[in-house]
Scaffold this active site. Structure first.
Site, PDB file in Angstrom:
ATOM      1  N   GLY A  25       0.777  -1.229   0.000  1.00 17.19           N
ATOM      2  CA  GLY A  25       0.000   0.000   0.000  1.00 17.19           C
ATOM      3  C   GLY A  25       0.806   1.274   0.000  1.00 17.19           C
ATOM      4  O   GLY A  25       1.821   1.413  -0.692  1.00 17.19           O
ATOM      5  N   ASP A  56      -6.107  -2.065   1.019  1.00 16.09           N
ATOM      6  CA  ASP A  56      -6.931  -3.027   1.753  1.00 16.09           C
ATOM      7  C   ASP A  56      -7.421  -2.456   3.076  1.00 16.09           C
ATOM      8  O   ASP A  56      -8.320  -3.004   3.695  1.00 16.09           O
ATOM      9  CB  ASP A  56      -6.194  -4.352   1.952  1.00 16.09           C
ATOM     10  N   ASN A 102       4.218   5.095   9.177  1.00 18.33           N
ATOM     11  CA  ASN A 102       3.078   4.868   8.294  1.00 18.33           C
ATOM     12  C   ASN A 102       2.131   3.781   8.797  1.00 18.33           C
ATOM     13  O   ASN A 102       0.947   3.810   8.482  1.00 18.33           O
ATOM     14  CB  ASN A 102       3.597   4.483   6.902  1.00 18.33           C
ATOM     15  N   LYS A 108      -6.380   9.555  14.929  1.00 16.16           N
ATOM     16  CA  LYS A 108      -5.565  10.452  14.126  1.00 16.16           C
ATOM     17  C   LYS A 108      -5.510  11.845  14.759  1.00 16.16           C
ATOM     18  O   LYS A 108      -4.486  12.537  14.670  1.00 16.16           O
ATOM     19  CB  LYS A 108      -6.098  10.512  12.693  1.00 16.16           C
ATOM     20  N   SER A 126      -4.318  11.679   8.830  1.00 19.68           N
ATOM     21  CA  SER A 126      -5.456  11.665   7.916  1.00 19.68           C
ATOM     22  C   SER A 126      -6.230  12.957   8.087  1.00 19.68           C
ATOM     23  O   SER A 126      -6.242  13.542   9.178  1.00 19.68           O
ATOM     24  CB  SER A 126      -6.365  10.477   8.217  1.00 19.68           C
ATOM     25  N   TYR A 177     -11.046   5.169  14.698  1.00 18.06           N
ATOM     26  CA  TYR A 177     -10.034   5.605  13.743  1.00 18.06           C
ATOM     27  C   TYR A 177      -9.847   7.124  13.711  1.00 18.06           C
ATOM     28  O   TYR A 177      -8.721   7.619  13.864  1.00 18.06           O
ATOM     29  CB  TYR A 177     -10.385   5.106  12.345  1.00 18.06           C
TER      30      TYR A 177
END
Length: 237
Positions: free
Chosen positions: A16, A196, A85, A164, A139, A160
């Site tokens: 990715g 993914d 990452n 971030k 993000s 999630y």
């Protein structure tokens, strides 16, 4: 290791966006460490990168494990660039009244605590670099401005998105603590990339998603530090 080359380490680099970041840094002449947990996938990524002309090497690495991170740091003679990452979502549609707290904990363990482990372990090496750079892959959903103003139309992600935001806040503290050093630390948003991680629903390629992280990893000495960036520029906090 070749002392004449800039040495980079990218976590979650076997696929990715992480793989694309490793490939992009390698294309600029860096020696790149592919940090990944899975031995087979890590070595497959290393071989693929080498076939593309990248000076790549594998680094066994689980960012949730103190011993693994310490061993990774001990395996390096030097380090100039660290790209954090590795990340997980914990699944989507994480409604506040329904999300399992264990899901929240597992996401924060990777997305935040894993980054703290990595930075703390690698800082002694980075302090010895002439041009040290840290890039934390965040993000746009971590932006409280976008979340509260309705600018973000993504799914409700109680694990999630806040992870971030937490990562952004932690990064600011490292920037403050290292203000008197030459270490530049910035946050990169890759955008909605087809990986993914999101079931390949994104509309951007891994190479497009890697571009901002690569730019921040290769900043000149008069470049910014403590910023939160995407392709279009700075993201509102």
């Amino acid at each position: 290791m070749n002392d004449e080359k800039t040495v980079a380490l990218v976590t979650g680099a076997n696929k990715g966006i992480g793989y694309a970041i490793a490939e992009g840094l390698g294309a600029q002449g860096m020696r790149v460490g592919v940090g990944a947990r899975d031995d087979v996938r890590r070595e497959e990524a290393v071989e693929k990168l080498r076939a593309a002309g990248v000076d790549a090497f594998g680094v066994p690495l689980d960012v949730t494990d103190d011993a693994s991170v310490a061993a990774a740091a001990a395996s390096l003679d030097r380090l100039d660039v660290l790209v954090n990452n590795a990340g997980i979502t914990g699944g989507w549609d994480q409604r506040p009244t329904e999300v399992d707290l264990d899901t929240v904990r597992s996401v924060v363990e990777v997305n935040v605590y894993g980054v703290i482990r990595m930075m703390d372990a690698m800082l002694p090496l980075l302090r010895r670099s002439a041009h040290p750079r840290i890039v934390n892959v965040s993000s746009g959903v971590g932006s409280l401005t976008r979340q509260s103003s309705g600018g973000d139309t993504g799914p409700i992600a109680t694990a999630y998105s806040p992870s971030k935001t937490f990562l952004n806040a932690v990064t600011v503290q490292y920037v403050k603590a290292l203000a008197e050093t030459n270490i530049k630390i910035n946050l990169a948003c890759p955008g909605f990339v087809a990986t993914d991680l999101n079931g390949f629903r994104g509309h951007r390629t891994p190479e497009q998603g890697a571009a901002t992280a690569i730019r921040l990893a290769t900043l000149p000495d008069d470049g910014p530090t403590g910023g939160y960036f995407e392709d279009a520029g700075e993201i509102p906090w």
